[in-house]
Design a protein around this motif. Structure first.
Motif, PDB file in Angstrom:
ATOM      1  N   PHE A  81       0.744  -1.391   0.220  1.00  0.00           N
ATOM      2  CA  PHE A  81       0.087  -0.261   0.029  1.00  0.00           C
ATOM      3  C   PHE A  81       0.986   1.139   0.156  1.00  0.00           C
ATOM      4  CE2 PHE A  81      -2.154   3.222   2.769  1.00  0.00           C
ATOM      5  CZ  PHE A  81      -3.117   3.459   1.898  1.00  0.00           C
ATOM      6  N   SER A 104     -11.140   4.720  -1.944  1.00  0.00           N
ATOM      7  CA  SER A 104     -10.848   3.466  -0.992  1.00  0.00           C
ATOM      8  C   SER A 104     -12.179   3.262  -0.547  1.00  0.00           C
ATOM      9  CB  SER A 104      -9.746   3.743  -0.137  1.00  0.00           C
ATOM     10  OG  SER A 104      -8.756   3.608  -0.660  1.00  0.00           O
ATOM     11  N   ALA A 163      -5.118   2.205  -3.781  1.00  0.00           N
ATOM     12  CA  ALA A 163      -6.399   2.369  -3.081  1.00  0.00           C
ATOM     13  C   ALA A 163      -7.002   1.074  -3.189  1.00  0.00           C
ATOM     14  CB  ALA A 163      -7.307   3.216  -3.817  1.00  0.00           C
ATOM     15  N   PHE A 166      -5.479  -1.339  -0.542  1.00  0.00           N
ATOM     16  CA  PHE A 166      -5.808  -0.635   1.071  1.00  0.00           C
ATOM     17  C   PHE A 166      -7.193  -1.307   1.395  1.00  0.00           C
ATOM     18  CE2 PHE A 166      -7.748   2.203   3.779  1.00  0.00           C
ATOM     19  CZ  PHE A 166      -6.853   2.206   5.089  1.00  0.00           C
ATOM     20  N   SER A 167      -8.279  -1.242   0.379  1.00  0.00           N
ATOM     21  CA  SER A 167      -9.606  -1.557   0.355  1.00  0.00           C
ATOM     22  C   SER A 167      -9.556  -3.068   0.702  1.00  0.00           C
ATOM     23  CB  SER A 167     -10.426  -1.257  -0.820  1.00  0.00           C
ATOM     24  OG  SER A 167     -10.195   0.192  -1.188  1.00  0.00           O
ATOM     25  N   TYR A 251     -12.221   7.561   5.767  1.00  0.00           N
ATOM     26  CA  TYR A 251     -11.099   7.739   4.750  1.00  0.00           C
ATOM     27  C   TYR A 251     -11.687   9.007   4.021  1.00  0.00           C
ATOM     28  CZ  TYR A 251      -6.935   6.341   2.683  1.00  0.00           C
ATOM     29  OH  TYR A 251      -5.365   6.421   2.163  1.00  0.00           O
TER      30      TYR A 251
END
Length: 298
Positions: A81, A104, A163, A166-167, A251
């Motif tokens: 990430f 995200s 993104a 991270f999701s 976020y």
């Protein structure tokens, strides 16, 4: 419940500084170095307190589902990430990065809906749209013509991958019963560092070496302690309390915190456009909060 939202807000506030630091030191340190050293600092700080790690490893390994979830979360959340963010900063503008970063929560919602069958109401999607528009207004300063002039670059693709990673991390991250959040984070950092090590050594072999000075060292210490240890601990705690979908909503406030940093450090002026964008973001977050419910995972 309130604690969960507070934890996610504090995590995003700490991460917002990460974007500022990444931009400042981009010419002084490579993305691999910055990512490796921040997690090395975090690992060294936690190590003296991790006497029960062998027991924690057994807890993870004995359940195949938990093990694969842990490995994926470690690689995406720790190794990939932030490294992608630092790499993207070398190829694309801050506007593009900010616009892509706040996607995200949308990815988190879509992943939960498509792969886990969690229902999402129409009003919730409206909240997602409202918060996204607020972020776009804030980042472009209301000049939407900027969007028409944006061109997709290699950096944009890297940021999009960041993104998404991270999701996925936010969705798959699950802390096994009998393991503390700190132990789980420590093991994640260890696996993430091991994955980063070959790339770091390659970086060194190619002649890249850290130019140590007090300023760079202070940035690395901040990233290692606050953006890594504290922020990820708070984020993981938030997911454990209110779930990944509700945690991901925070976020959207990333551009707000970045603006506040600029306002405090560089005296950026507050105007009606900025206030309007804040209202749109907060309005979207409130709608999402009150129309979307997810069962607690831990």
């Amino acid at each position: 419940m309130v604690r969960g939202y507070l934890y996610s807000l504090l995590a995003v506030a700490l991460w917002s500084v990460n974007f500022v630091i990444a931009d400042i030191v981009s010419s002084k340190i490579t993305p691999i170095e910055l990512s490796f050293y921040r997690w090395l600092v975090a690992f060294m700080v936690l190590s003296p307190f991790m006497r029960s790690v062998p027991k924690s490893i057994i807890t993870v390994v004995r359940d195949r589902v938990v093990l694969w979830s842990f490995i994926v979360a470690s690689l995406l959340g720790i190794s990939i990430f932030n490294t992608l963010i630092y790499m993207a900063g070398r190829y694309t503008s801050s506007i593009n990065m900010s616009l892509i970063a706040v996607t995200s929560p949308v990815f988190i919602t879509v992943i939960n809906r498509v792969f886990f069958g969690r229902s999402v109401r129409v009003i919730t999607w409206f909240g997602v749209l409202l918060a996204t528009v607020g972020c776009v207004v804030l980042i472009t300063k209301g000049n939407f013509a900027i969007l028409a002039g944006l061109q997709i670059s290699f950096g944009d693709i890297l940021m999009l991958l960041a993104a998404i990673s991270f999701s996925v991390y936010a969705v798959v991250q699950r802390i096994p019963k009998g393991m503390t959040h700190v132990e789980y984070l420590f093991l994640m950092i260890f696996v993430g560092l091991v994955a980063l090590l070959p790339f770091y050594l390659t970086d060194m072999f190619l002649g890249n070496s850290l130019s140590v000075n007090l300023t760079t060292l202070s940035y690395i210490l901040y990233l290692g302690i606050f953006s890594s240890l504290v922020a990820f601990y708070l984020w993981n705690r938030s997911i454990g309390i209110i779930g990944s979908m509700q945690t991901g909503v925070a976020y959207y406030l990333l551009p707000v915190f970045v603006f506040l940093i600029d306002y405090i450090a560089f005296r950026t002026k507050l105007n009606n456009l900025i206030v309007s964008s804040f209202l749109l973001i907060f309005g979207g977050v409130i709608i999402i909060h009150f129309t979307r419910h997810e069962k607690r995972t831990n």
